[in-house]
Scaffold this active site. Sequence first.
Site, PDB file in Angstrom:
ATOM      1  N   TYR A  16      -3.231   3.475   2.932  1.00  0.00           N
ATOM      2  CA  TYR A  16      -3.304   3.893   4.197  1.00  0.00           C
ATOM      3  C   TYR A  16      -3.577   4.962   4.651  1.00  0.00           C
ATOM      4  O   TYR A  16      -4.990   5.032   5.957  1.00  0.00           O
ATOM      5  CB  TYR A  16      -1.500   4.958   4.416  1.00  0.00           C
ATOM      6  N   HIS A  41       0.807  -1.291   0.025  1.00  0.00           N
ATOM      7  CA  HIS A  41       0.398   0.464   0.061  1.00  0.00           C
ATOM      8  C   HIS A  41       1.237   1.306  -0.134  1.00  0.00           C
ATOM      9  O   HIS A  41       2.167   1.354   0.440  1.00  0.00           O
ATOM     10  CB  HIS A  41      -1.217   0.366   0.993  1.00  0.00           C
ATOM     11  N   CYS A  42       0.428   2.198  -0.710  1.00  0.00           N
ATOM     12  CA  CYS A  42       0.972   4.297  -0.746  1.00  0.00           C
ATOM     13  C   CYS A  42       0.020   4.941   0.578  1.00  0.00           C
ATOM     14  O   CYS A  42      -0.688   4.091   1.221  1.00  0.00           O
ATOM     15  CB  CYS A  42       1.384   3.766  -1.730  1.00  0.00           C
ATOM     16  N   TRP A  43      -0.082   5.904  -0.335  1.00  0.00           N
ATOM     17  CA  TRP A  43      -0.336   6.749   0.562  1.00  0.00           C
ATOM     18  C   TRP A  43      -2.339   6.752   0.448  1.00  0.00           C
ATOM     19  O   TRP A  43      -3.408   6.561   1.346  1.00  0.00           O
ATOM     20  CB  TRP A  43      -0.559   8.075  -0.162  1.00  0.00           C
TER      21      TRP A  43
END
Length: 363
Positions: free
Chosen positions: A122, A93-95
């Site tokens: 996130y 995952h990223c932002w």
Amino acid sequence: MIRSIPIEDWIQQPDAPLLVDVRTPAEFAQGHVPGAVNVPIFSNEERVQVGTTYKQAGREPAILLGFDLVGPKWSGFIRQCLALAPDKRIAVHCWRGGMRSGAMAWALNMYGFEVCQVRGGYKAFRGWCRYQFERVYNLVVLGGMTGSGKTRLLRHMAREGDQVIDLEALARHQGSAYGSMNRMVQPSQEQFENNLAWQLKDINPDQRLWLEDESQKIGRCIIPLPLWGRMRTATLVDLQVPPEQRVAALAAEYGVLDAGFLAERTQQIHKRLGPEQTKHAIAAIQEGRIADFIRIVLVYYDKTYHRGLGTRDKAAVFPLAITGSDTEADSITLHDFIQSWPARTKKQGLKQQSKASTDYQDH
């Protein structure tokens, strides 16, 4: 194969794959999913460069710059992920579940990993955290003046199988001016919330959840408002411990700390203690009269506790005398006391907590 999954699916999997957070080290340090590992696609500085390019030149030049920066790193990313997840099962995952996690998922999939890309990233996890704070729990708050042994008793109860969340342990602070104990470093507010939500997810709402009576701020960490509202209206057991036992317990705990630290922290609360009491407290510290120092500062802390107690519904406050020195005996006393409560006490507490949730959400 790449699968897009919501964060809830990853959390609920009993054999969930390793979660890799591809955001920058700075983003990860500010707050992350408990148990996640950081494999940053960009360094902190590189992310600034890409962001600046995006603002000044647009999306496509920013993407090209990103590929220029990351190009030589792909084999290193794959080797790092292989070392972390030799079974080749991984979640990323990223932002917001966008380009960074998409690029990492693509590269790992090309190498043969089974990849789950967390939808919403996130940001979605932070939304899940807020939901944990808004749930209704069967809260019972353990109160009592400073030195009553609340934390020690709760930790014993947790070992015996009670549902307990130790807010001070999560905040890495004991809640007073001296709460850092001259050694503990607090997490960011974001990480405190993440860790708290992570523990709340495993709580059975049909069973009692014990929390210690706290100010909304524990050092620099702030208890999320929905949960704090329910804590203020929950049933509270007010532990009654003999004053000299409290002094003895606090002297044993704080007497081992550096005298300079104690004096510095006492000076920082001089407006609350008053000039004369501050002077006498610091003199007691310097002369090694720790019990005298404790007695002086307890006058302030006891007043503060009684002031907070006075804002609660008296019908929801239950005083209970304990020894404060025999944790096992005190735990038995507390459990016997709880078992003697009428069934309506639980219903009243849940009703109050539900009302508090509505009130605070409206606020």
